[in-house]
Design a protein around this motif. Structure first.
Motif, PDB file in Angstrom:
ATOM      1  N   ARG A  80       0.854  -1.180   0.000  1.00 23.40           N
ATOM      2  CA  ARG A  80       0.000   0.000   0.000  1.00 23.40           C
ATOM      3  C   ARG A  80       0.890   1.230   0.000  1.00 23.40           C
ATOM      4  O   ARG A  80       2.086   1.115   0.211  1.00 23.40           O
ATOM      5  CB  ARG A  80      -0.896  -0.011   1.219  1.00 23.40           C
ATOM      6  CG  ARG A  80      -0.090   0.030   2.518  1.00 23.40           C
ATOM      7  CD  ARG A  80      -0.935  -0.046   3.734  1.00 23.40           C
ATOM      8  NE  ARG A  80      -1.141  -1.444   4.024  1.00 23.40           N
ATOM      9  CZ  ARG A  80      -1.928  -1.900   4.970  1.00 23.40           C
ATOM     10  NH1 ARG A  80      -2.568  -1.074   5.725  1.00 23.40           N
ATOM     11  NH2 ARG A  80      -2.060  -3.177   5.182  1.00 23.40           N
ATOM     12  N   ARG A 113     -11.440  -3.839  -7.269  1.00 23.12           N
ATOM     13  CA  ARG A 113     -12.711  -4.571  -7.316  1.00 23.12           C
ATOM     14  C   ARG A 113     -13.482  -4.313  -8.609  1.00 23.12           C
ATOM     15  O   ARG A 113     -14.049  -5.219  -9.184  1.00 23.12           O
ATOM     16  CB  ARG A 113     -13.612  -4.174  -6.144  1.00 23.12           C
ATOM     17  CG  ARG A 113     -13.395  -4.701  -4.747  1.00 23.12           C
ATOM     18  CD  ARG A 113     -12.459  -5.647  -4.493  1.00 23.12           C
ATOM     19  NE  ARG A 113     -11.954  -6.167  -3.288  1.00 23.12           N
ATOM     20  CZ  ARG A 113     -10.689  -6.113  -2.959  1.00 23.12           C
ATOM     21  NH1 ARG A 113      -9.835  -5.424  -3.657  1.00 23.12           N
ATOM     22  NH2 ARG A 113     -10.234  -6.754  -1.915  1.00 23.12           N
ATOM     23  N   TRP A 152      -8.384  -0.089  -3.431  1.00 21.89           N
ATOM     24  CA  TRP A 152      -9.278  -1.220  -3.166  1.00 21.89           C
ATOM     25  C   TRP A 152     -10.465  -1.178  -4.136  1.00 21.89           C
ATOM     26  O   TRP A 152     -10.808  -2.183  -4.745  1.00 21.89           O
ATOM     27  CB  TRP A 152      -9.760  -1.175  -1.715  1.00 21.89           C
ATOM     28  CG  TRP A 152     -10.662  -2.307  -1.353  1.00 21.89           C
ATOM     29  CD1 TRP A 152     -10.291  -3.522  -0.855  1.00 21.89           C
ATOM     30  CD2 TRP A 152     -12.084  -2.322  -1.437  1.00 21.89           C
ATOM     31  NE1 TRP A 152     -11.402  -4.301  -0.649  1.00 21.89           N
ATOM     32  CE2 TRP A 152     -12.526  -3.594  -0.991  1.00 21.89           C
ATOM     33  CE3 TRP A 152     -13.041  -1.407  -1.855  1.00 21.89           C
ATOM     34  CZ2 TRP A 152     -13.862  -3.949  -0.957  1.00 21.89           C
ATOM     35  CZ3 TRP A 152     -14.379  -1.762  -1.821  1.00 21.89           C
ATOM     36  CH2 TRP A 152     -14.778  -3.022  -1.365  1.00 21.89           C
ATOM     37  N   LYS A 153     -11.060   0.002  -4.272  1.00 23.67           N
ATOM     38  CA  LYS A 153     -12.212   0.151  -5.169  1.00 23.67           C
ATOM     39  C   LYS A 153     -11.815  -0.142  -6.611  1.00 23.67           C
ATOM     40  O   LYS A 153     -12.532  -0.836  -7.336  1.00 23.67           O
ATOM     41  CB  LYS A 153     -12.795   1.561  -5.044  1.00 23.67           C
ATOM     42  CG  LYS A 153     -14.051   1.792  -5.879  1.00 23.67           C
ATOM     43  CD  LYS A 153     -14.700   3.109  -5.529  1.00 23.67           C
ATOM     44  CE  LYS A 153     -15.952   3.374  -6.292  1.00 23.67           C
ATOM     45  NZ  LYS A 153     -16.873   2.257  -6.437  1.00 23.67           N
ATOM     46  N   ARG A 207      -5.545   4.169  -0.252  1.00 21.05           N
ATOM     47  CA  ARG A 207      -5.794   2.729  -0.070  1.00 21.05           C
ATOM     48  C   ARG A 207      -7.230   2.377  -0.430  1.00 21.05           C
ATOM     49  O   ARG A 207      -7.488   1.352  -1.072  1.00 21.05           O
ATOM     50  CB  ARG A 207      -5.480   2.311   1.366  1.00 21.05           C
ATOM     51  CG  ARG A 207      -3.993   2.189   1.635  1.00 21.05           C
ATOM     52  CD  ARG A 207      -3.699   1.481   2.929  1.00 21.05           C
ATOM     53  NE  ARG A 207      -4.093   2.206   4.123  1.00 21.05           N
ATOM     54  CZ  ARG A 207      -3.317   3.075   4.767  1.00 21.05           C
ATOM     55  NH1 ARG A 207      -2.105   3.343   4.333  1.00 21.05           N
ATOM     56  NH2 ARG A 207      -3.751   3.664   5.855  1.00 21.05           N
TER      57      ARG A 207
END
Length: 187
Positions: free
Chosen positions: A8, A103, A99-100, A95
């Motif tokens: 990250r 996905r 993450w988004k 972060r």
């Protein structure tokens, strides 16, 4: 020693001295043998004078490798020459945006770093191409990079393709065979 699993963004380090200080502290504490064990999205190479973009080191399509390399090189060139103060985003925001993006890929929304707002992924990609356009043009790469980006937007990412193959077949082996086919190796 255990590799630092921090995949990250770190807290802002300021400059090369700040980075070197973090590496020294981690090595002195016995947490990593050297900076090559910092699994950050972006880090200075420990063996050549360059930056390593670690997020795209598993591209499954050669066109994606070429696109990724050209965008990374151009992005470093353009941002290194930019004297404006960048938008300051907290690591937690970065972060969450990462993450988004992981996905939803190119079918969802991405964080626009210029506005700190979510925008459709295709708009984010095209805005990046616009930002990098003059540099890409000066190197004779603009048409190829734009074409590869448009192809990627049209066909989707490798992860989307893998999920589609699994949904269609229900067979993880079919996913592997499809990856080998895309990579040019028949099973």
């Amino acid at each position: 020693m255990v590799a630092l699993a921090g995949v990250r963004p770190p807290e802002p380090l300021g400059d090369a001295t700040g980075y070197a200080d973090v590496v020294r502290q981690l090595v002195r504490a016995g947490l990593v043998p050297d900076g090559s064990q910092l699994y950050w999205d972006l880090r200075p190479s420990t063996h050549v004078p360059t930056l390593e973009f670690r997020m795209g080191d598993v591209c499954t399509d050669l066109d994606d490798v070429v696109l990724h390399a050209a965008l990374c090189r151009s992005l470093v060139t353009v941002l290194a020459a930019d004297e404006t103060e960048p938008l300051s985003l907290r690591p937690e925001v970065l972060r969450a945006a990462r993450w988004k993006a992981a996905r939803a890929g190119l079918t969802g929304e991405l964080l626009d770093p210029a506005t700190a707002a979510l925008v459709p992924a295709s708009a984010a990609v095209r805005a990046l191409l616009e930002l990098l356009g003059p540099d890409l043009y000066s190197r004779g790469e603009l048409a190829e990079v734009t074409g590869l980006a448009e192809q990627l937007l049209a066909r989707g990412t490798s992860s989307a393709r893998q999920r589609q193959v699994l949904a269609r077949t229900g067979d993880p082996g079919a996913v592997v065979r499809d990856l080998l086919e895309v990579g040019g190796t028949a099973v």
